[in-house]
Design a protein around this motif. Structure first.
Motif, PDB file in Angstrom:
ATOM      1  N   ASP A   1      -5.541 -19.975  18.430  1.00 19.37           N
ATOM      2  CA  ASP A   1      -5.453 -18.573  17.992  1.00 19.37           C
ATOM      3  C   ASP A   1      -5.591 -18.468  16.473  1.00 19.37           C
ATOM      4  O   ASP A   1      -4.668 -18.809  15.724  1.00 19.37           O
ATOM      5  N   ARG A   2      -6.746 -17.985  16.036  1.00 19.67           N
ATOM      6  CA  ARG A   2      -7.010 -17.770  14.608  1.00 19.67           C
ATOM      7  C   ARG A   2      -7.521 -16.347  14.448  1.00 19.67           C
ATOM      8  O   ARG A   2      -8.668 -16.082  14.775  1.00 19.67           O
ATOM      9  N   PRO A   3      -6.697 -15.422  13.959  1.00 21.65           N
ATOM     10  CA  PRO A   3      -5.303 -15.568  13.549  1.00 21.65           C
ATOM     11  C   PRO A   3      -4.364 -15.472  14.740  1.00 21.65           C
ATOM     12  O   PRO A   3      -4.788 -15.135  15.852  1.00 21.65           O
ATOM     13  N   PHE A   4      -3.073 -15.748  14.501  1.00 17.42           N
ATOM     14  CA  PHE A   4      -2.076 -15.519  15.547  1.00 17.42           C
ATOM     15  C   PHE A   4      -1.934 -14.006  15.759  1.00 17.42           C
ATOM     16  O   PHE A   4      -2.236 -13.211  14.873  1.00 17.42           O
ATOM     17  N   LEU A   5      -1.465 -13.613  16.940  1.00 15.03           N
ATOM     18  CA  LEU A   5      -1.344 -12.184  17.257  1.00 15.03           C
ATOM     19  C   LEU A   5       0.019 -11.878  17.886  1.00 15.03           C
ATOM     20  O   LEU A   5       0.105 -11.166  18.877  1.00 15.03           O
ATOM     21  N   TRP A   6       1.080 -12.414  17.288  1.00 19.09           N
ATOM     22  CA  TRP A   6       2.405 -12.230  17.875  1.00 19.09           C
ATOM     23  C   TRP A   6       2.918 -10.811  17.696  1.00 19.09           C
ATOM     24  O   TRP A   6       3.789 -10.378  18.439  1.00 19.09           O
ATOM     25  N   GLY A   7       2.403 -10.082  16.715  1.00 19.15           N
ATOM     26  CA  GLY A   7       2.813  -8.705  16.505  1.00 19.15           C
ATOM     27  C   GLY A   7       4.193  -8.580  15.895  1.00 19.15           C
ATOM     28  O   GLY A   7       4.947  -9.555  15.778  1.00 19.15           O
ATOM     29  N   SER A   8       4.546  -7.348  15.510  1.00 15.99           N
ATOM     30  CA  SER A   8       5.874  -7.100  14.949  1.00 15.99           C
ATOM     31  C   SER A   8       6.515  -5.843  15.536  1.00 15.99           C
ATOM     32  O   SER A   8       7.623  -5.495  15.171  1.00 15.99           O
ATOM     33  N   LYS A   9       5.818  -5.174  16.449  1.00 20.02           N
ATOM     34  CA  LYS A   9       6.320  -3.913  17.014  1.00 20.02           C
ATOM     35  C   LYS A   9       5.796  -3.761  18.428  1.00 20.02           C
ATOM     36  O   LYS A   9       4.613  -3.985  18.686  1.00 20.02           O
ATOM     37  N   ARG A  10       6.686  -3.411  19.357  1.00 15.24           N
ATOM     38  CA  ARG A  10       6.271  -3.155  20.742  1.00 15.24           C
ATOM     39  C   ARG A  10       6.338  -1.661  21.029  1.00 15.24           C
ATOM     40  O   ARG A  10       7.364  -1.137  21.437  1.00 15.24           O
ATOM     41  N   THR A  11       5.224  -0.986  20.786  1.00 12.67           N
ATOM     42  CA  THR A  11       5.094   0.375  21.291  1.00 12.67           C
ATOM     43  C   THR A  11       4.642   0.297  22.738  1.00 12.67           C
ATOM     44  O   THR A  11       5.092   1.043  23.597  1.00 12.67           O
ATOM     45  N   GLY A  12       3.731  -0.636  22.999  1.00 12.77           N
ATOM     46  CA  GLY A  12       3.339  -0.973  24.358  1.00 12.77           C
ATOM     47  C   GLY A  12       3.973  -2.299  24.738  1.00 12.77           C
ATOM     48  O   GLY A  12       4.604  -2.965  23.913  1.00 12.77           O
ATOM     49  N   PRO A  13       3.828  -2.722  25.988  1.00 12.27           N
ATOM     50  CA  PRO A  13       4.458  -3.973  26.444  1.00 12.27           C
ATOM     51  C   PRO A  13       3.800  -5.206  25.833  1.00 12.27           C
ATOM     52  O   PRO A  13       2.684  -5.140  25.320  1.00 12.27           O
ATOM     53  N   ASP A  14       4.496  -6.320  25.895  1.00 20.49           N
ATOM     54  CA  ASP A  14       3.938  -7.589  25.444  1.00 20.49           C
ATOM     55  C   ASP A  14       2.792  -8.004  26.363  1.00 20.49           C
ATOM     56  O   ASP A  14       2.827  -7.763  27.578  1.00 20.49           O
ATOM     57  N   LEU A  15       1.776  -8.657  25.799  1.00 24.36           N
ATOM     58  CA  LEU A  15       0.577  -9.016  26.572  1.00 24.36           C
ATOM     59  C   LEU A  15       0.377 -10.518  26.712  1.00 24.36           C
ATOM     60  O   LEU A  15      -0.664 -10.950  27.221  1.00 24.36           O
ATOM     61  N   GLN A  16       1.353 -11.321  26.286  1.00 23.69           N
ATOM     62  CA  GLN A  16       1.137 -12.765  26.322  1.00 23.69           C
ATOM     63  C   GLN A  16       0.921 -13.289  27.738  1.00 23.69           C
ATOM     64  O   GLN A  16       0.249 -14.294  27.920  1.00 23.69           O
ATOM     65  N   ARG A  17       1.464 -12.626  28.735  1.00 25.94           N
ATOM     66  CA  ARG A  17       1.280 -13.047  30.135  1.00 25.94           C
ATOM     67  C   ARG A  17       0.478 -12.007  30.916  1.00 25.94           C
ATOM     68  O   ARG A  17       0.654 -11.840  32.118  1.00 25.94           O
ATOM     69  N   GLU A  18      -0.426 -11.312  30.227  1.00 25.55           N
ATOM     70  CA  GLU A  18      -1.165 -10.212  30.856  1.00 25.55           C
ATOM     71  C   GLU A  18      -2.186 -10.702  31.868  1.00 25.55           C
ATOM     72  O   GLU A  18      -2.512 -10.004  32.827  1.00 25.55           O
ATOM     73  N   GLY A  19      -2.724 -11.891  31.669  1.00 29.34           N
ATOM     74  CA  GLY A  19      -3.785 -12.382  32.549  1.00 29.34           C
ATOM     75  C   GLY A  19      -3.392 -12.371  34.015  1.00 29.34           C
ATOM     76  O   GLY A  19      -2.380 -12.951  34.395  1.00 29.34           O
ATOM     77  N   GLY A  20      -4.210 -11.701  34.848  1.00 31.94           N
ATOM     78  CA  GLY A  20      -3.959 -11.642  36.286  1.00 31.94           C
ATOM     79  C   GLY A  20      -2.881 -10.670  36.695  1.00 31.94           C
ATOM     80  O   GLY A  20      -2.615 -10.490  37.893  1.00 31.94           O
ATOM     81  N   LYS A  21      -2.249 -10.005  35.745  1.00 31.89           N
ATOM     82  CA  LYS A  21      -1.154  -9.083  36.068  1.00 31.89           C
ATOM     83  C   LYS A  21      -1.688  -7.786  36.658  1.00 31.89           C
ATOM     84  O   LYS A  21      -1.081  -7.194  37.544  1.00 31.89           O
ATOM     85  N   ASN A  22      -2.820  -7.320  36.129  1.00 31.20           N
ATOM     86  CA  ASN A  22      -3.480  -6.123  36.634  1.00 31.20           C
ATOM     87  C   ASN A  22      -4.936  -6.448  36.944  1.00 31.20           C
ATOM     88  O   ASN A  22      -5.543  -7.294  36.282  1.00 31.20           O
ATOM     89  N   PRO A  23      -5.529  -5.769  37.938  1.00 30.47           N
ATOM     90  CA  PRO A  23      -6.937  -6.023  38.248  1.00 30.47           C
ATOM     91  C   PRO A  23      -7.851  -5.576  37.110  1.00 30.47           C
ATOM     92  O   PRO A  23      -7.485  -4.722  36.299  1.00 30.47           O
ATOM     93  N   SER A  24      -9.039  -6.136  37.055  1.00 29.66           N
ATOM     94  CA  SER A  24      -9.990  -5.814  35.986  1.00 29.66           C
ATOM     95  C   SER A  24     -10.360  -4.339  35.989  1.00 29.66           C
ATOM     96  O   SER A  24     -10.584  -3.740  34.929  1.00 29.66           O
ATOM     97  N   SER A  25     -10.446  -3.735  37.177  1.00 31.56           N
ATOM     98  CA  SER A  25     -10.772  -2.309  37.250  1.00 31.56           C
ATOM     99  C   SER A  25      -9.672  -1.458  36.617  1.00 31.56           C
ATOM    100  O   SER A  25      -9.953  -0.407  36.032  1.00 31.56           O
ATOM    101  N   TRP A  26      -8.423  -1.920  36.722  1.00 31.81           N
ATOM    102  CA  TRP A  26      -7.314  -1.212  36.073  1.00 31.81           C
ATOM    103  C   TRP A  26      -7.504  -1.220  34.564  1.00 31.81           C
ATOM    104  O   TRP A  26      -7.326  -0.203  33.899  1.00 31.81           O
ATOM    105  N   HIS A  27      -7.868  -2.365  34.014  1.00 29.80           N
ATOM    106  CA  HIS A  27      -8.093  -2.461  32.567  1.00 29.80           C
ATOM    107  C   HIS A  27      -9.241  -1.546  32.140  1.00 29.80           C
ATOM    108  O   HIS A  27      -9.163  -0.898  31.082  1.00 29.80           O
ATOM    109  N   TYR A  28     -10.297  -1.483  32.938  1.00 28.78           N
ATOM    110  CA  TYR A  28     -11.431  -0.610  32.630  1.00 28.78           C
ATOM    111  C   TYR A  28     -10.965   0.842  32.533  1.00 28.78           C
ATOM    112  O   TYR A  28     -11.219   1.536  31.544  1.00 28.78           O
ATOM    113  N   LYS A  29     -10.252   1.293  33.550  1.00 28.78           N
ATOM    114  CA  LYS A  29      -9.790   2.684  33.585  1.00 28.78           C
ATOM    115  C   LYS A  29      -8.728   2.940  32.524  1.00 28.78           C
ATOM    116  O   LYS A  29      -8.674   4.023  31.928  1.00 28.78           O
ATOM    117  N   HIS A  30      -7.895   1.931  32.270  1.00 26.79           N
ATOM    118  CA  HIS A  30      -6.830   2.076  31.283  1.00 26.79           C
ATOM    119  C   HIS A  30      -7.409   2.243  29.886  1.00 26.79           C
ATOM    120  O   HIS A  30      -6.914   3.059  29.092  1.00 26.79           O
TER     121      HIS A  30
END
Length: 753
Positions: free
Chosen positions: A608-637
């Protein structure tokens, strides 16, 4: 002894003052806009057009206008524009106002070079305009307070070095033997910022004809260097130079000497020594080595002593002058500024402790804390300096003391209406995130429940910001009226006896610090050593010891399409609202577990260049996002977040669906990663990068069509293969990759393979 005649240069002071006021108003506007978008995310649609019939729009009734903006007015970019304006344009310009005015008078000499003064002024303002243009275009590095890409970083360094040469040469030409405490802080500031800026912004350009670059550090190493810089940007840009202004302008306005010379000495040396160590407190409970977290906490707590020493030195300078505070708006601003400094520097160490950090970090509590310092300490100090200087520079009385008092009260109410709701919001978030039912399930499992609960506080924050902005407008009116009735004096005649040449050696009976005050070169060297100790102890071990970041055998480099998607994620500043760091807390592991239930490990971020740990959660954390929602959900989202998540305050990103992905530099990025950063891409993978990306994008599109029949029917009317070419597919590829390398409870590292 011969009396020498010379003149002070007020023109450069006026130029920086104009810049301070102008960019201050712009920075407040950006902040207001960002605050508004957090409870009215439809603002860009209202301004540029939408296909949502429930939203009124000033533009035509289609979404093409929003697409044409290419995200220029998205929340992430507006936030970057706000922070860079406030830090680099408002605060830094206000510091330069104070330095160029006070330095000449404290040293009884004109600035060494008018030419260098103006090169500094124009290069700094050009840098700010360049930052505006690039940030609006999405050209940024994502590193907080250091989002500028490499050409602008070079311009910042150039301008700062010009400023330093001019300052040190002016000190060398002084007609006063001992340098005053304010100048100690100017020297310490200049040295620290050079070191911080250069080392944090070491990056490798993709090409010397383009803007894109990649950080020289990866993952955990990038995180510690960034927050060594980030916290000390607060220390040595927002604090130490402003303390220098306090030590000059507050005694001048109160017509009283500084309360304690000895306390000034203790304040300066202890502050620059302790502050530099505290950066890791921004990374508590993360994948950072535990020893670095502990050091950050310890030194953060120690910071209370020197910080409060400076606050008390400022407030006690007003002893015997408190009757003036009732009538003098300048002193009112200074008193509240120093008080806010004391409050913020007490709260910061509290937030650095582990028990409080686990509740406060990633919440609005931190936003309230930062703005208590920015609005109260930095803003009010700048306002006080401006109100002090305007009558002097234009040789007249302030147009309206009553208007200045109105500015003070509007600003004070603005700070209260901003900070208090953010504290309540932060407490609410931190507690709601961690609340469990008796059966072990989360009480607030839906992230949006924790967002909608704090919307009223976002609205109150906007009211506070508007009050503060209104006070700023009154100040502008007052300053213009004062300047119009006065007469500006460019050159101020002065005279002083020449400084006799004496030995730099310490004289018998001379105190150590008195000797240092007349040998600024030695003081500068000692300041550098004092600042460098903590930096070396924290940074060098983390960067040099490979075992501090053990590799995980399952973690593989990003595919070319995922690498492109990650760059789009950075371009759109998604890390402004989303973190990528699951801390080892029960609630975070349950909430963000994806498919495996692992907290974040240091070895996951080695590419990871740069790192993307963030400093504020307005939305949820995404570190374990893979496979959590279908690809079509991401498209519509991404097209319309409220279609998948009712009540979402996320902005829309329809241009990602309209834009074709530019793959022209995709292979070059892989070559750079392999040749410069030793990322283990094979020659075959690089040679077939385009085919690799084609196969992955085709797979994602097949998934979208199998999951969402409405999208399949919509694209059936379009040319075959059209969706595969879009930016949205690359972003989905990156999001679906996040956290998927770790699939088991056993994590194999290089040490146990």
């Amino acid at each position: 002894m011969e009396t020498q005649k010379f003149s002070y240069d007020n023109s450069i002071v006026r130029a920086f003052l104009y810049a301070t006021v102008t960019f201050g108003i712009i920075g407040f506007l950006f902040g207001l806009t960002a605050a508004l978008m957090l409870f009215y995310p439809e603002l860009p649609e209202f301004l540029f057009g939408t296909d949502d019939t429930t939203i009124r729009s000033l533009a035509s009734g289609n979404i093409q206008g929003l697409i044409n903006t290419q995200g220029a007015f998205g929340f992430g970019r507006i936030r970057m524009l706000h922070t860079t304006t406030v830090i680099f344009a408002f605060v830094c310009n206000s510091v330069f106002v104070g330095v160029y005015y006070s330095l000449q008078r404290l040293l009884k000499t004109r600035m060494y070079s008018d030419t260098l003064s103006w090169i500094h002024f124009w290069s700094w303002q050009i840098m700010i305009i360049a930052a505006y243009i690039t940030f609006f275009m999405g050209i940024n590095t994502s590193k907080e307070y250091a989002e500028h890409e490499w050409p602008i970083d070079i311009l910042i360094a150039f301008s700062w070095i010009v400023f330093g040469i001019n300052m040190f040469m002016t000190i060398a030409r002084r007609r006063v033997r001992h340098i005053y405490v304010a100048i100690w802080f100017y020297i310490g500031t200049w040295i620290a910022v050079v070191m911080l800026h250069i080392f944090n912004n070491l990056e490798v350009p993709l090409s010397f004809t383009g803007w894109k670059s990649y950080s020289a550090y990866a993952g955990v190493k990038d995180a510690i260097v960034q927050w060594w810089y980030g916290h000390n940007a607060v220390a040595f840009i927002l604090t130490t130079p402003v303390l220098g202004l306090m030590y000059y302008f507050l005694p001048k306005a109160a017509d009283r000497p500084v309360f304690s010379y000895k306390l000034s000495i203790i304040h300066f040396w202890s502050l620059i020594f302790v502050y530099i160590w505290a950066g890791p407190h921004h990374l508590q409970y993360t994948a950072l080595p535990a020893w670095a977290q502990a050091v950050g906490t310890g030194f953060s707590i120690m910071l209370i002593a020197p910080s409060w020493g400076g606050m008390l030195n400022g407030l006690l300078t007003l002893r015997g002058a408190w009757d003036k505070v009732r009538e003098n708006p300048i002193l009112k601003f200074f008193v509240v500024a120093v008080t806010c400094y004391g409050m913020a520097t007490f709260e910061g160490p509290l937030l650095a402790t582990k028990n409080i950090n686990k509740i406060g970090h990633f919440t609005d509590w931190v936003i309230g804390h930062v703005h208590l310092g920015a609005l109260g300490w930095n803003g009010f100090m700048a306002f006080g300096v401006i109100y002090y200087l305007i009558p002097i520079l234009w040789r007249t009385k302030l147009y309206s003391v009553k208007m200045a008092n109105w500015h003070f009260w509007l600003g004070t109410l603005g700070i209260i209406f901003y900070a208090v709701p953010m504290y309540i919001s932060g407490f609410t978030q931190g507690l709601m995130w961690k609340q469990f039912n008796p059966d072990g399930t989360l009480v607030w499992k839906n992230w949006l429940d924790t967002v909608t609960a704090i919307i009223p506080y976002f609205k109150m924050r906007f009211v506070g910001g508007f009050l503060y902005f209104s006070g700023g407008i009154l100040m502008v009116i007052n300053l213009i009226a004062t300047a119009r009735k006065g007469s500006f004096q460019k050159e101020v005649p002065a005279e002083a006896p020449a400084l006799a040449n004496i030995s730099g050696k310490r004289k018998e009976g001379e105190g150590t610090h008195l000797w240092l005050e007349r040998t600024p070169a030695i003081m500068g060297i000692l300041s550098l050593l004092t600042i460098s100790i903590g930096s070396m102890v924290e940074i060098i071990p983390t960067l040099s010891l490979k075992k501090s970041v053990p590799t995980i055998s399952a973690v593989k480099p990003y595919s070319p399409l995922e690498l492109e998607g990650r760059d789009i994620y950075i371009r759109e500043a998604c890390n402004s609202c989303h973190s990528q760091m699951v801390r080892p807390f029960r609630d975070e592991i349950v909430r963000f577990n994806g498919k495996n239930g692992q907290y974040s490990k240091a070895g996951e971020f080695v590419y990871d260049r740069p790192f993307l740990w963030g400093s504020k959660r307005t939305g949820p954390d995404l570190q374990r996002e893979g496979g959590k929602n279908p690809s079509s959900w991401h498209y519509k989202h991404m097209y319309n977040p409220r279609s998948t998540s009712a009540g979402s305050i996320m902005p829309r990103f329809p241009w990602l669906i309209a834009n074709n992905l530019d793959r022209s530099k995709m292979v070059d990025k892989m070559v750079l990663m392999k040749n410069v950063f030793d990322v283990p891409y094979t020659k075959a993978e690089i040679d077939t990068a385009n085919q690799w990306a084609n196969n992955q994008s085709a797979k994602i599109v097949r998934d979208i069509f199998s999951e969402a029949n409405d999208l399949k029917q919509a694209y059936a009317k379009r040319p075959q293969g059209e969706l595969e070419k879009k930016e949205i597919v690359a972003l989905i590829a990156y999001l679906q990759r996040l956290g998927t390398d770790i699939k088991t409870t056993e994590i194999k590292t290089a040490s146990n393979n």
